[in-house]
Write an enzyme that holds these catalytic residues in place. Structure first.
Site, mmCIF file in Angstrom:
data_model
loop_
_atom_site.group_PDB
_atom_site.id
_atom_site.type_symbol
_atom_site.label_atom_id
_atom_site.label_comp_id
_atom_site.label_asym_id
_atom_site.label_seq_id
_atom_site.Cartn_x
_atom_site.Cartn_y
_atom_site.Cartn_z
ATOM 1 N N LYS A 52 0.841 -1.202 0.000
ATOM 2 C CA LYS A 52 0.000 0.000 0.000
ATOM 3 C C LYS A 52 0.875 1.251 0.000
ATOM 4 O O LYS A 52 0.631 2.200 -0.738
ATOM 5 C CB LYS A 52 -0.920 0.008 1.232
ATOM 6 C CG LYS A 52 -2.078 -0.969 1.121
ATOM 7 C CD LYS A 52 -2.823 -1.151 2.431
ATOM 8 C CE LYS A 52 -3.878 -2.253 2.281
ATOM 9 N NZ LYS A 52 -4.535 -2.633 3.522
ATOM 10 N N GLN A 96 -5.104 -1.491 9.518
ATOM 11 C CA GLN A 96 -4.999 -2.820 8.896
ATOM 12 C C GLN A 96 -5.621 -3.870 9.812
ATOM 13 O O GLN A 96 -5.329 -3.940 11.000
ATOM 14 C CB GLN A 96 -3.515 -3.125 8.621
ATOM 15 C CG GLN A 96 -3.256 -4.430 7.917
ATOM 16 C CD GLN A 96 -3.772 -4.479 6.477
ATOM 17 O OE1 GLN A 96 -3.896 -3.454 5.812
ATOM 18 N NE2 GLN A 96 -4.093 -5.666 6.003
ATOM 19 N N ASP A 119 -11.482 2.734 3.887
ATOM 20 C CA ASP A 119 -11.929 1.343 3.769
ATOM 21 C C ASP A 119 -13.433 1.254 3.512
ATOM 22 O O ASP A 119 -13.931 0.206 3.091
ATOM 23 C CB ASP A 119 -11.652 0.594 5.083
ATOM 24 C CG ASP A 119 -10.351 -0.180 5.048
ATOM 25 O OD1 ASP A 119 -9.998 -0.689 3.975
ATOM 26 O OD2 ASP A 119 -9.709 -0.282 6.110
#
Ligand code: GUN
Length: 281
Positions: A52, A96, A119
């Site tokens: 990422k 995460q 997200d």
């Protein structure tokens, strides 16, 4: 059979996003920023986060990774999120997953300002997506959606079967397909006859985490099949779709790896840029 090249599609999307970041930089004199919080030392999470960060840098985003040991207190993480919520240089925040057991995942997700929730996991974004309003869209289903649209731009009236009902993939995938006027069936572990459901489908999205579950004789002629699975087996990494069998019957299929995975990260960058743009209005 069309082998859907997720690597290539992701590289094209990143190239577009890079241009967009350059334009935003000249217009606003600043660039979107993505902050990732990584807790613990699970290897897959470390690999994802490194990828990422690398991709964010490649398109010109400001990128930061905050690492905590497994033993970090929930309070410390929640306080950091509050700090990032009020930091104007941070456009997007991603924590995460999975988290250590002593940290309440839902509390962490809800602590993130919905306008920085890249997200799309915050209940506000989940609700907005299901109501058809503007929202952050979870990166993996968004990537699947973009790949499907490349093969079939008009999805109206198509029958779609989503295998799996997770908050991460199955449920948001369903919402995206509904928005495109598909007739959507969500299937799961209690579905009576999964094969019969899949045989009806013009589009199958398999996101259930069972190695090679979807077989060749489950596929209607000319169906588009998207494989979200990443399953470790004795024979290496395989998807939720039996690739060799399904590739004989489907019109188009994503490989694992090199299908959905690269698009997920590119969509995270897109979400970060979209959060930035909304914050500048
Ligand atoms: N872990 C695996 N996939 C994801 C994802 O899409 N978002 C976050 N935050 N964690 C993950």
């Amino acid at each position: 059979m069309i082998l859907i090249d997720g690597k290539k599609a992701a590289a094209e999307l990143r190239a577009e996003l890079k241009e967009e970041v350059a334009e935003l930089k000249s217009k606003h004199n600043k660039v979107p920023g993505l902050t990732v919080i990584l807790i613990g030392d699970l290897t897959p999470s470390q690999i994802y986060v490194r990828n990422k960060e690398k991709s964010a840098n490649e398109v010109g985003l400001k990128s930061e990774v905050i690492k905590y040991p497994d033993s970090v207190e929930e309070k410390t993480v929640l306080e950091k999120i509050q700090e990032l919520n009020s930091d104007e240089t941070v456009s997007g925040i991603l924590v995460q997953l999975p988290l250590p057991k002593h940290i309440d995942k839902q509390k962490v997700i809800e602590a993130i300002d919905p306008s920085k929730d890249v997200d799309g996991f915050h209940p506000m974004n989940v609700g907005n997506l299901s109501s058809g309003y503007e929202s952050s869209i979870p990166c993996t289903p968004l990537g699947c959606y973009l790949l499907i649209k490349k093969i079939e731009p008009n999805l109206s009236g198509k029958k779609a079967v989503v295998v799996g009902r997770s908050n991460l993939n199955g449920k948001p995938m369903t919402q995206l397909l509904l928005k495109e006027n598909c007739t959507v069936t969500i299937t799961h572990s209690k579905t009576k006859d999964l094969k019969a459901e899949c045989l009806e489908a013009d589009i199958i999205v398999a996101a259930v985490g069972i190695p090679e579950l979807v077989r060749g004789d489950w596929i209607k002629k000319d169906a588009i099949v998207i494989d979200v699975g990443i399953n470790k087996t004795d024979n290496g990494i395989v998807g939720d779709v039996h690739f060799d069998e399904v590739s004989k019957n489907a019109k188009a299929l994503t490989p694992v790896p090199g299908g959905v995975g690269p698009m997920t990260i590119a969509c995270l960058l897109k979400n970060t840029i979209d959060c930035f743009k909304r914050s500048q209005i």
